[in-house]
Design a protein around this motif. Structure first.
Motif, PDB file in Angstrom:
ATOM      1  N   GLU A   8      66.285  41.726-100.552  1.00 19.22           N
ATOM      2  CA  GLU A   8      67.322  40.781-100.111  1.00 19.22           C
ATOM      3  C   GLU A   8      68.661  41.097-100.777  1.00 19.22           C
ATOM      4  O   GLU A   8      69.710  41.049-100.140  1.00 19.22           O
ATOM      5  CB  GLU A   8      66.904  39.346-100.417  1.00 19.22           C
ATOM      6  N   CYS A  11      70.115  44.262 -99.232  1.00 19.92           N
ATOM      7  CA  CYS A  11      70.656  43.960 -97.898  1.00 19.92           C
ATOM      8  C   CYS A  11      71.963  43.192 -97.998  1.00 19.92           C
ATOM      9  O   CYS A  11      72.881  43.407 -97.206  1.00 19.92           O
ATOM     10  CB  CYS A  11      69.629  43.188 -97.079  1.00 19.92           C
ATOM     11  N   CYS A 129      66.488  46.383 -93.647  1.00 20.78           N
ATOM     12  CA  CYS A 129      67.002  45.018 -93.688  1.00 20.78           C
ATOM     13  C   CYS A 129      66.782  44.312 -92.352  1.00 20.78           C
ATOM     14  O   CYS A 129      67.178  43.156 -92.193  1.00 20.78           O
ATOM     15  CB  CYS A 129      68.499  45.036 -94.008  1.00 20.78           C
TER      16      CYS A 129
END
Length: 136
Positions: A8, A11, A129
């Motif tokens: 996360e 990304c 992602c």
């Protein structure tokens, strides 16, 4: 391969780097005669439509500054793999060289197309992602 940096976060770096890279350079003048006129005489749309927004750079820099030393080295190594400086099979060498890099944050911010090369580096290890959805 499981990166030490959460996917996360990687990304989010890609997303903010895209915003950062899309900004109009400070020397851009809206009053200048456009040099991107198409065949119809209309001004073609520019990729660089965003105004310079220092908060985008500050946010990106903040995300990078918040990473642990091994994580920032990992981001830089992913970028180098994505740029072709190292092959995925040379991951250990890329990671070691990135760890020895002087100012990793500045190196990343000055890297042309950082978002694209980071994304390509992740793809070299079958990381994506695509399943992350829209990050705020």
């Amino acid at each position: 391969m499981e990166p030490s940096t959460p996917l996360e976060t990687l990304c989010r770096i890609i997303l903010r780097a895209r915003e950062y890279e899309a900004q109009v350079p400070s020397g851009y003048d809206d009053d200048e005669e456009p040099d991107n006129i198409d065949d119809t005489g209309e001004e073609a749309l520019s990729v660089l439509d965003d105004e310079v927004n220092s908060s985008v750079e500050e946010e990106l820099r903040g995300i990078l500054d918040d990473l642990a030393d091994d994580q920032i080295a990992e981001v830089l190594a992913f970028c180098w793999v994505g740029a072709g400086t190292y092959d995925a099979s040379e991951w250990s060498e890329a990671l070691e060289a990135a760890a020895e890099e002087g100012n990793q944050v500045e190196e990343l911010l000055e890297l042309p197309m950082m978002a694209s090369v980071l994304e390509a580096g992740l793809a070299a290890f079958d990381l994506s992602c695509a399943e992350m959805g829209e990050l705020a």
